[in-house]
Design an enzyme around this catalytic site. Structure first.
Site, PDB file in Angstrom:
ATOM      1  N   ASP A 111       0.851  -1.186   0.000  1.00 47.64           N
ATOM      2  CA  ASP A 111       0.000   0.000   0.000  1.00 47.64           C
ATOM      3  C   ASP A 111       0.895   1.247   0.000  1.00 47.64           C
ATOM      4  O   ASP A 111       1.777   1.370  -0.851  1.00 47.64           O
ATOM      5  CB  ASP A 111      -0.950  -0.080   1.212  1.00 47.64           C
ATOM      6  CG  ASP A 111      -1.959   1.045   1.297  1.00 47.64           C
ATOM      7  OD1 ASP A 111      -2.987   0.967   0.608  1.00 47.64           O
ATOM      8  OD2 ASP A 111      -1.730   1.991   2.070  1.00 47.64           O
ATOM      9  N   HIS A 293      -7.286  -6.413  -0.974  1.00 50.54           N
ATOM     10  CA  HIS A 293      -6.214  -5.427  -0.804  1.00 50.54           C
ATOM     11  C   HIS A 293      -5.186  -5.821   0.250  1.00 50.54           C
ATOM     12  O   HIS A 293      -4.006  -5.515   0.110  1.00 50.54           O
ATOM     13  CB  HIS A 293      -6.835  -4.084  -0.432  1.00 50.54           C
ATOM     14  CG  HIS A 293      -5.834  -2.994  -0.233  1.00 50.54           C
ATOM     15  ND1 HIS A 293      -5.061  -2.495  -1.262  1.00 50.54           N
ATOM     16  CD2 HIS A 293      -5.438  -2.322   0.884  1.00 50.54           C
ATOM     17  CE1 HIS A 293      -4.253  -1.542  -0.791  1.00 50.54           C
ATOM     18  NE2 HIS A 293      -4.469  -1.419   0.501  1.00 50.54           N
TER      19      HIS A 293
END
Length: 321
Positions: A111, A293
């Site tokens: 991320d 994610h």
């Protein structure tokens, strides 16, 4: 299926002075000195996000260094927004290498941690021997500053833009609803849903019923909740507020990353893949896992296998040269 991780098994932190601040650093495998791997978390995360990778990397012979980066956990939280730009974030990692006596290391990012690792490699290429990034691919520096580019593409309510245009608003909502926000954020196997008007993450912080399945056990979630109840969210959100500053900083930097790289995508991640990754990262291999994610937490064993297999192949290639 991977069993829940006992938080007491995670290394104890130490405070390390770097670059004018102190970082809370979790370290394991010091007996493997000489083979450093630095793991860089994203938002809204914590060094604990790498709990499943640390023992696997130590067992494979690596000295594993996992900082809570500035703004997170027990690390420093400077008041100035500009203290969270790429110059400072990459400088912290360079100083961390200096602290441990390393010329360079393998860096792994997820991320926003991936964004920092890409940027570190551009700004300090001699300090990165190879890199592994999860979820967020290399971001091409286009003609428009990033916040304006994202606003044109996704609108002013998109969280990335909202953080910049309305400083302090989301921070306050998240801090008022820390447990609910993180519980609702850390999910897997979420059903697809149509986009709704408004700022999605503020709505998420207020949602009484989370979607999908929990990503982690209650004990694991408590580590994140406790950390953000203590540190707040502003430091991490300030990373977003330096996006345009970073865009300007990279204007005169060679945009090509020449180190060997591994890019790991989740095939249900909302972050879009790069269509021209090999143009900017010519020595990249790509792996896709069946997840969303939170790749290394949702699919820890598969993530570990992918990383260790790639590192081993790199070591073998080096030995045969």
């Amino acid at each position: 299926m991977t069993s829940a991780f006992d938080p007491t098994d995670f290394p104890e932190p130490t405070l390390v002075p770097v670059n004018g601040v102190e970082l809370e650093v979790f370290e394991a495998g010091r007996h493997n000195a000489g083979r450093p791997v630095v793991l860089c978390h994203g938002w809204p995360e914590h060094a604990f996000s790498w709990r499943y990778q640390v023992p696997a990397l130590v067992a494979a012979g690596y000295h594993v260094i996992v900082p809570n980066q500035r703004g997170y956990g027990g690390s420093a939280r400077p008041a100035e927004v500009t203290a969270y730009d790429l110059e400072h974030l990459s400088g912290d990692l360079v100083a961390l290498l200096d602290h441990y006596g390393y010329e360079n290391a393998t860096f792994v990012g997820h991320d926003w941690g991936a964004i920092v690792v890409w940027g570190l490699t551009l700004l300090h290429p001699d300090r990165v021997s190879r890199l592994v990034n999860l979820s967020v691919p290399y971001q091409e520096r286009g003609e428009k500053p990033w916040v304006e580019f994202i606003e044109d593409a996704l609108g002013s309510d998109f969280y990335y833009v909202h953080f910049n245009r309305h400083p302090g608003v989301a921070d306050a909502v998240f801090e008022k609803n820390t447990f609910r926000f993180l519980r609702n954020m850390y999910r897997k196997n979420e059903p697809p849903r149509a986009p709704q008007p408004g700022m999605a993450l503020i709505d998420l912080a207020g949602a009484e019923v989370p979607l999908g399945e929990p990503l982690m056990s209650d004990d694991e979630l408590a580590v994140f909740v406790t950390a953000f109840e203590s540190a707040g969210f502003t430091g991490g959100i300030n990373w977003y507020r330096n996006s345009d500053r970073n865009w300007h900083r990279l204007a005169d930097v060679d945009p090509i990353i020449r180190q060997p790289a591994l890019m790991i995508y989740g095939d249900r991640d909302v972050v879009p893949r790069s269509e021209n990754l090999t143009h900017f990262v010519p020595n990249v291999e790509v792996v896709t896992l069946d997840c969303g994610h939170w790749i290394q937490q949702e699919k820890p064993e598969e993530t570990n296998r992918a990383i260790l297999k790639w590192l081993e192949s790199q070591d073998s290639a080096t030995q045969t040269r």
